[in-house]
Design a protein around this motif. Structure first.
Motif, mmCIF file in Angstrom:
data_model
loop_
_atom_site.group_PDB
_atom_site.id
_atom_site.type_symbol
_atom_site.label_atom_id
_atom_site.label_comp_id
_atom_site.label_asym_id
_atom_site.label_seq_id
_atom_site.Cartn_x
_atom_site.Cartn_y
_atom_site.Cartn_z
ATOM 1 N N UNK A 1 1.131 -0.895 0.396
ATOM 2 C CA UNK A 1 -0.432 0.056 -0.037
ATOM 3 C C UNK A 1 0.778 1.028 -0.147
ATOM 4 N N UNK A 2 2.151 1.592 0.514
ATOM 5 C CA UNK A 2 2.892 2.158 0.282
ATOM 6 C C UNK A 2 4.590 1.731 -0.040
ATOM 7 N N UNK A 3 5.445 2.715 -0.866
ATOM 8 C CA UNK A 3 6.747 2.094 -1.381
ATOM 9 C C UNK A 3 7.709 2.437 -0.853
ATOM 10 N N UNK A 4 7.522 3.146 0.814
ATOM 11 C CA UNK A 4 8.771 3.371 1.237
ATOM 12 C C UNK A 4 8.522 3.715 3.041
ATOM 13 N N UNK A 5 9.067 3.759 3.514
ATOM 14 C CA UNK A 5 8.685 4.587 5.119
ATOM 15 C C UNK A 5 9.835 5.495 5.442
ATOM 16 N N UNK A 6 9.737 6.308 5.057
ATOM 17 C CA UNK A 6 11.021 7.036 6.212
ATOM 18 C C UNK A 6 10.660 7.513 7.205
ATOM 19 N N UNK A 7 12.069 7.701 8.629
ATOM 20 C CA UNK A 7 11.850 8.223 9.759
ATOM 21 C C UNK A 7 13.733 8.274 9.507
ATOM 22 N N UNK A 8 14.536 8.103 11.543
ATOM 23 C CA UNK A 8 16.045 8.182 11.623
ATOM 24 C C UNK A 8 16.175 6.556 11.344
ATOM 25 N N UNK A 9 16.819 6.652 10.678
ATOM 26 C CA UNK A 9 17.997 5.808 10.925
ATOM 27 C C UNK A 9 18.241 4.766 11.712
ATOM 28 N N UNK A 10 18.334 5.165 12.730
ATOM 29 C CA UNK A 10 18.388 4.166 14.118
ATOM 30 C C UNK A 10 16.627 3.401 14.363
ATOM 31 N N UNK A 11 15.710 4.209 13.885
ATOM 32 C CA UNK A 11 14.367 3.195 14.194
ATOM 33 C C UNK A 11 13.869 2.361 13.290
ATOM 34 N N UNK A 12 14.588 2.866 11.811
ATOM 35 C CA UNK A 12 14.526 1.980 11.028
ATOM 36 C C UNK A 12 15.156 0.525 10.895
ATOM 37 N N UNK A 13 16.516 1.003 11.160
ATOM 38 C CA UNK A 13 17.467 -0.281 11.869
ATOM 39 C C UNK A 13 16.754 -0.927 12.427
ATOM 40 N N UNK A 14 16.066 -0.673 14.250
ATOM 41 C CA UNK A 14 14.926 -1.861 14.655
ATOM 42 C C UNK A 14 14.110 -2.422 14.139
ATOM 43 N N UNK A 15 13.882 -1.901 12.709
ATOM 44 C CA UNK A 15 12.429 -2.525 12.232
ATOM 45 C C UNK A 15 13.202 -4.378 11.804
ATOM 46 N N UNK A 16 14.529 -3.295 11.004
ATOM 47 C CA UNK A 16 14.846 -4.246 9.923
ATOM 48 C C UNK A 16 15.660 -5.115 10.915
ATOM 49 N N UNK A 17 15.887 -5.242 12.081
ATOM 50 C CA UNK A 17 16.685 -6.218 12.572
ATOM 51 C C UNK A 17 15.150 -7.455 12.913
ATOM 52 N N UNK A 18 13.873 -6.488 12.985
ATOM 53 C CA UNK A 18 12.604 -7.259 13.954
ATOM 54 C C UNK A 18 12.314 -8.221 12.481
ATOM 55 N N UNK A 19 12.888 -7.664 11.138
ATOM 56 C CA UNK A 19 12.083 -8.112 9.667
ATOM 57 C C UNK A 19 13.024 -8.252 8.882
ATOM 58 N N UNK A 20 14.185 -9.288 9.060
ATOM 59 C CA UNK A 20 15.275 -9.144 8.649
ATOM 60 C C UNK A 20 14.861 -9.987 6.727
ATOM 61 N N UNK A 21 13.334 -10.622 6.728
ATOM 62 C CA UNK A 21 13.124 -10.855 5.384
ATOM 63 C C UNK A 21 12.615 -10.209 4.333
ATOM 64 N N UNK A 22 11.988 -9.152 5.497
ATOM 65 C CA UNK A 22 11.584 -8.162 4.768
ATOM 66 C C UNK A 22 11.066 -6.852 4.111
ATOM 67 N N UNK A 23 11.677 -6.449 5.314
ATOM 68 C CA UNK A 23 12.881 -4.796 4.837
ATOM 69 C C UNK A 23 14.336 -4.524 4.790
ATOM 70 N N UNK A 24 14.311 -3.346 4.146
ATOM 71 C CA UNK A 24 16.045 -3.080 4.354
ATOM 72 C C UNK A 24 15.519 -1.926 4.560
#
Ligand code: GLU
Length: 298
Positions: free
Chosen positions: A211-234
């Motif tokens: 439904x969206x193409x990209x999420x934007x916020x601070x790098x460290x917040x996004x790093x937390x989500x990538x750590x949680x869901x490494x198969x889904x996001x980068x």
């Protein structure tokens, strides 16, 4: 001004319901990691009469606003207190007031309610990936910075066409009301189609299902989500703003602000700041440079 878009509200309902179902205030497991007990030797009389420090020390409790849905910095498990780097910084400040971590009241702050919660006294301080900037300084004051982040972009692992903010024209971009990354997209990337939610986790399912193409916020917040869901996001590209994180407090409480700045300089020097970083974030992100506290004039 950040405009909320109607479509965004609809997208957010499912995610918000899921979050609400997961959140619970029950349970009292104490957090082993990053625990810093109160400094029992500190008492109200150790602080200037009439100061916020004396009042908090006398009360023996402090209310701290933090994020509840941001792994690494502020994440509340289904039961018990939140954990993360921001939470550990809050515990250290409480400890320096002689307040034990079990006597801290944690309140969830999302991006948009941080200034209102400080202004109306709902919280004593906010430690919540909170960028220091001049607009916010009109309403609240900031100790710090205690960390320097930067805005970044997160896409699904198979996305090949978004590498930098210059690729956002015509793309559906998800961010959060009242945040500096959302304001930056609105001001500087007007061809992006921005959807705003209350919290960054509200953007995760819309990103996953396209439904969206990209999420934007601070790098460290996004790093937390990538750590949680490494198969889904980068995370793609380099950080493209400066986001110095401060501790928000009542406007013009300069005595309290300078005292927190003293505490920060002390923990930068004695290793407690790095210890808090290492415990919470050290496995995921590189060791940061020690920030320089900004004791700005009012
Ligand atoms: N640091 C930015 C801000 O304070 C983004 C992160 C957040 O929304 O907490 O707006």
């Amino acid at each position: 001004m950040i405009r909320r878009k109607a479509a965004a509200a609809a997208l957010g309902v499912a995610a918000a319901a899921l979050l609400a179902a997961c959140a619970s205030d029950e349970g009292s497991e104490s957090d082993e990691s990053g625990s810093m007990g109160g400094d029992d030797s500190m008492m109200a009389g150790d602080f200037p009469e009439g100061s916020t420090m004396a009042a908090l020390a006398e009360a023996g409790t402090i209310t701290i606003g933090t994020k509840f849905d941001q792994p690494l910095f502020g994440l509340k498990p289904p039961s018990g207190d939140p954990v993360g780097f921001d939470v550990s910084i809050g515990k250290i400040i409480a400890g320096e007031l002689g307040i034990d971590e079990d006597s801290i009241e944690w309140v969830e702050t999302v991006s948009a309610n941080r200034e209102p919660f400080i202004e109306d006294g709902s919280v004593d301080i906010v430690v919540a990936t909170y960028t220091i900037n001049d607009d916010r300084k009109e309403l609240v004051s900031f100790a710090g910075p205690y960390y320097n982040a930067g805005q970044a972009l997160m896409v699904t692992v198979d996305n090949e066409d978004i590498m930098s903010p210059d690729d956002l024209a015509g793309k559906k971009v998800c961010s959060v009301e009242g945040s500096t990354p959302a304001a930056n997209i609105e001001e500087n990337y007007p061809d992006a189609e921005l959807s705003l939610f209350a919290a960054y986790t509200d953007c995760l399912e819309p990103l996953r299902n396209g439904q969206v193409d990209v999420v934007t916020t601070d790098n460290v917040i996004l790093a937390g989500y990538v750590d949680q869901y490494p198969d889904d996001f980068k995370v793609v590209g380099e950080p493209f703003t400066e986001e110095p994180y401060g501790i928000g407090l009542a406007h013009d409480d300069t005595e309290f602000r300078m005292w927190i700045n003293d505490v920060l300089e002390e923990i930068f020097a004695d290793g407690r700041w790095l210890e808090a970083w290492t415990e919470n974030v050290g496995d995921i992100l590189p060791e940061p440079e020690v920030p320089t506290v900004d004791r700005y004039e009012n």
